[in-house]
Motif scaffolding. Structure first.
Motif, PDB file in Angstrom:
ATOM      1  N   PHE A  80       2.082  10.303   4.718  1.00 29.44           N
ATOM      2  CA  PHE A  80       2.462  10.577   6.107  1.00 29.44           C
ATOM      3  C   PHE A  80       3.952  10.311   6.346  1.00 29.44           C
ATOM      4  CE2 PHE A  80      -1.949  11.146   6.195  1.00 29.44           C
ATOM      5  CZ  PHE A  80      -2.183  12.037   7.231  1.00 29.44           C
ATOM      6  N   HIS A  81       4.736  10.974   5.515  1.00 27.52           N
ATOM      7  CA  HIS A  81       6.185  11.174   5.702  1.00 27.52           C
ATOM      8  C   HIS A  81       6.331  12.652   5.366  1.00 27.52           C
ATOM      9  CE1 HIS A  81      10.562   9.703   4.880  1.00 27.52           C
ATOM     10  NE2 HIS A  81      10.570  11.031   4.838  1.00 27.52           N
ATOM     11  N   ILE A  82       6.678  13.442   6.370  1.00 23.49           N
ATOM     12  CA  ILE A  82       6.618  14.899   6.203  1.00 23.49           C
ATOM     13  C   ILE A  82       7.312  15.355   4.916  1.00 23.49           C
ATOM     14  CG2 ILE A  82       8.671  15.357   7.616  1.00 23.49           C
ATOM     15  CD1 ILE A  82       7.304  17.907   8.594  1.00 23.49           C
TER      16      ILE A  82
ATOM     17  N   ASN B   5       6.536   0.138   3.453  1.00 18.57           N
ATOM     18  CA  ASN B   5       5.348   0.654   2.759  1.00 18.57           C
ATOM     19  C   ASN B   5       5.236   2.173   2.762  1.00 18.57           C
ATOM     20  OD1 ASN B   5       4.511  -1.942   2.126  1.00 18.57           O
ATOM     21  ND2 ASN B   5       3.485  -2.137   4.118  1.00 18.57           N
ATOM     22  N   CYS B   6       6.303   2.868   3.159  1.00 16.70           N
ATOM     23  CA  CYS B   6       6.290   4.326   3.043  1.00 16.70           C
ATOM     24  C   CYS B   6       6.978   4.688   1.735  1.00 16.70           C
ATOM     25  CB  CYS B   6       6.972   5.004   4.221  1.00 16.70           C
ATOM     26  SG  CYS B   6       7.132   6.798   3.962  1.00 16.70           S
ATOM     27  N   ILE B   7       6.216   5.285   0.838  1.00 16.61           N
ATOM     28  CA  ILE B   7       6.712   5.588  -0.511  1.00 16.61           C
ATOM     29  C   ILE B   7       7.889   6.574  -0.455  1.00 16.61           C
ATOM     30  CG2 ILE B   7       5.108   7.492  -1.014  1.00 16.61           C
ATOM     31  CD1 ILE B   7       5.321   4.800  -3.477  1.00 16.61           C
ATOM     32  N   PHE B   8       7.832   7.529   0.480  1.00 21.99           N
ATOM     33  CA  PHE B   8       8.901   8.532   0.542  1.00 21.99           C
ATOM     34  C   PHE B   8      10.164   7.959   1.198  1.00 21.99           C
ATOM     35  CE2 PHE B   8       6.043  12.578   0.125  1.00 21.99           C
ATOM     36  CZ  PHE B   8       5.716  12.183  -1.153  1.00 21.99           C
ATOM     37  N   CYS B   9      10.012   7.017   2.125  1.00 23.31           N
ATOM     38  CA  CYS B   9      11.189   6.308   2.636  1.00 23.31           C
ATOM     39  C   CYS B   9      11.867   5.565   1.487  1.00 23.31           C
ATOM     40  CB  CYS B   9      10.800   5.318   3.730  1.00 23.31           C
ATOM     41  SG  CYS B   9      10.598   6.033   5.369  1.00 23.31           S
ATOM     42  N   LYS B  10      11.067   4.951   0.623  1.00 21.16           N
ATOM     43  CA  LYS B  10      11.629   4.190  -0.499  1.00 21.16           C
ATOM     44  C   LYS B  10      12.346   5.111  -1.478  1.00 21.16           C
ATOM     45  CE  LYS B  10       8.595   0.221  -0.236  1.00 21.16           C
ATOM     46  NZ  LYS B  10       7.348  -0.384  -0.671  1.00 21.16           N
TER      47      LYS B  10
ATOM     48  N   LYS C 198      14.982  10.703   7.160  1.00 18.99           N
ATOM     49  CA  LYS C 198      14.402   9.989   8.309  1.00 18.99           C
ATOM     50  C   LYS C 198      12.872  10.022   8.211  1.00 18.99           C
ATOM     51  CE  LYS C 198      14.455  10.132  13.323  1.00 18.99           C
ATOM     52  NZ  LYS C 198      14.652  11.012  14.474  1.00 18.99           N
ATOM     53  N   HIS C 199      12.238   8.923   8.553  1.00 14.94           N
ATOM     54  CA  HIS C 199      10.774   8.888   8.531  1.00 14.94           C
ATOM     55  C   HIS C 199      10.209   9.660   9.718  1.00 14.94           C
ATOM     56  CE1 HIS C 199       6.777   7.345   7.527  1.00 14.94           C
ATOM     57  NE2 HIS C 199       6.595   7.322   8.832  1.00 14.94           N
ATOM     58  N   ILE C 200       9.527  10.757   9.410  1.00 11.95           N
ATOM     59  CA  ILE C 200       8.810  11.543  10.416  1.00 11.95           C
ATOM     60  C   ILE C 200       7.430  11.779   9.812  1.00 11.95           C
ATOM     61  CG2 ILE C 200       8.701  13.779  11.606  1.00 11.95           C
ATOM     62  CD1 ILE C 200      11.864  13.814  11.162  1.00 11.95           C
TER      63      ILE C 200
END
Ligand code: 5GP
Ligand code: ZN
Length: 111
Positions: A94-96, A4-9, A46-48
């Motif tokens: 909340f993905h830097i 559910n992290c859009i920026f990870c996707k 990387k998710h941060i």
């Protein structure tokens, strides 16, 4: 990779997005809701969550290096680089990410 992290996707290419730049640690792509003629986001793969959680100097360097690569590629010499950290500072994802904003006069101080 966080569900559910859009920026990870985006970094994982689960959501097809035109990448302006990519290397081992980072990607850069256009903001979906630009606030200026040029509005690019630079993120680590990387998710941060935010700058508060970033303690890897290699990723810090990689992010700024990507800002340089992107501005060089687009031949941008006047731009603002912004990191919103925390809700009250305007962070919504909340993905830097680093905003690279250019193409119009920018006021100072920011709101
Ligand atoms: P923040 O307010 O967290 O500093 O910035 C989040 C930014 O991400 C906003 O400028 C917003 O327009 C952008 N954004 C949110 N969702 C998406 C998306 O799905 N794709 C892209 N390219 N940008 C997004
Ligand atoms: Zn993420």
């Amino acid at each position: 990779m966080v569900q559910n992290c859009i920026f990870c996707k985006i970094a994982n290419k689960e959501i097809p997005t035109e990448l302006i730049y990519e290397d081992n640690d980072t990607v850069a792509f256009n903001d979906i809701n630009p606030t200026a003629p040029t509005h690019i986001l630079v993120i680590p793969k990387k998710h941060i969550e935010s700058l508060n959680e970033l303690d890897d100097k290699n990723i810090m360097a990689a992010l700024l290096n990507t800002v340089k690569e992107v501005t060089k590629k687009l031949d941008i010499k006047n731009y603002r680089t912004v990191i919103n950290t925390g809700k009250e500072a305007g962070q919504e994802v909340f993905h830097i990410h680093l905003h690279v904003i250019s193409g119009r006069p920018l006021k100072w101080p920011p709101g």
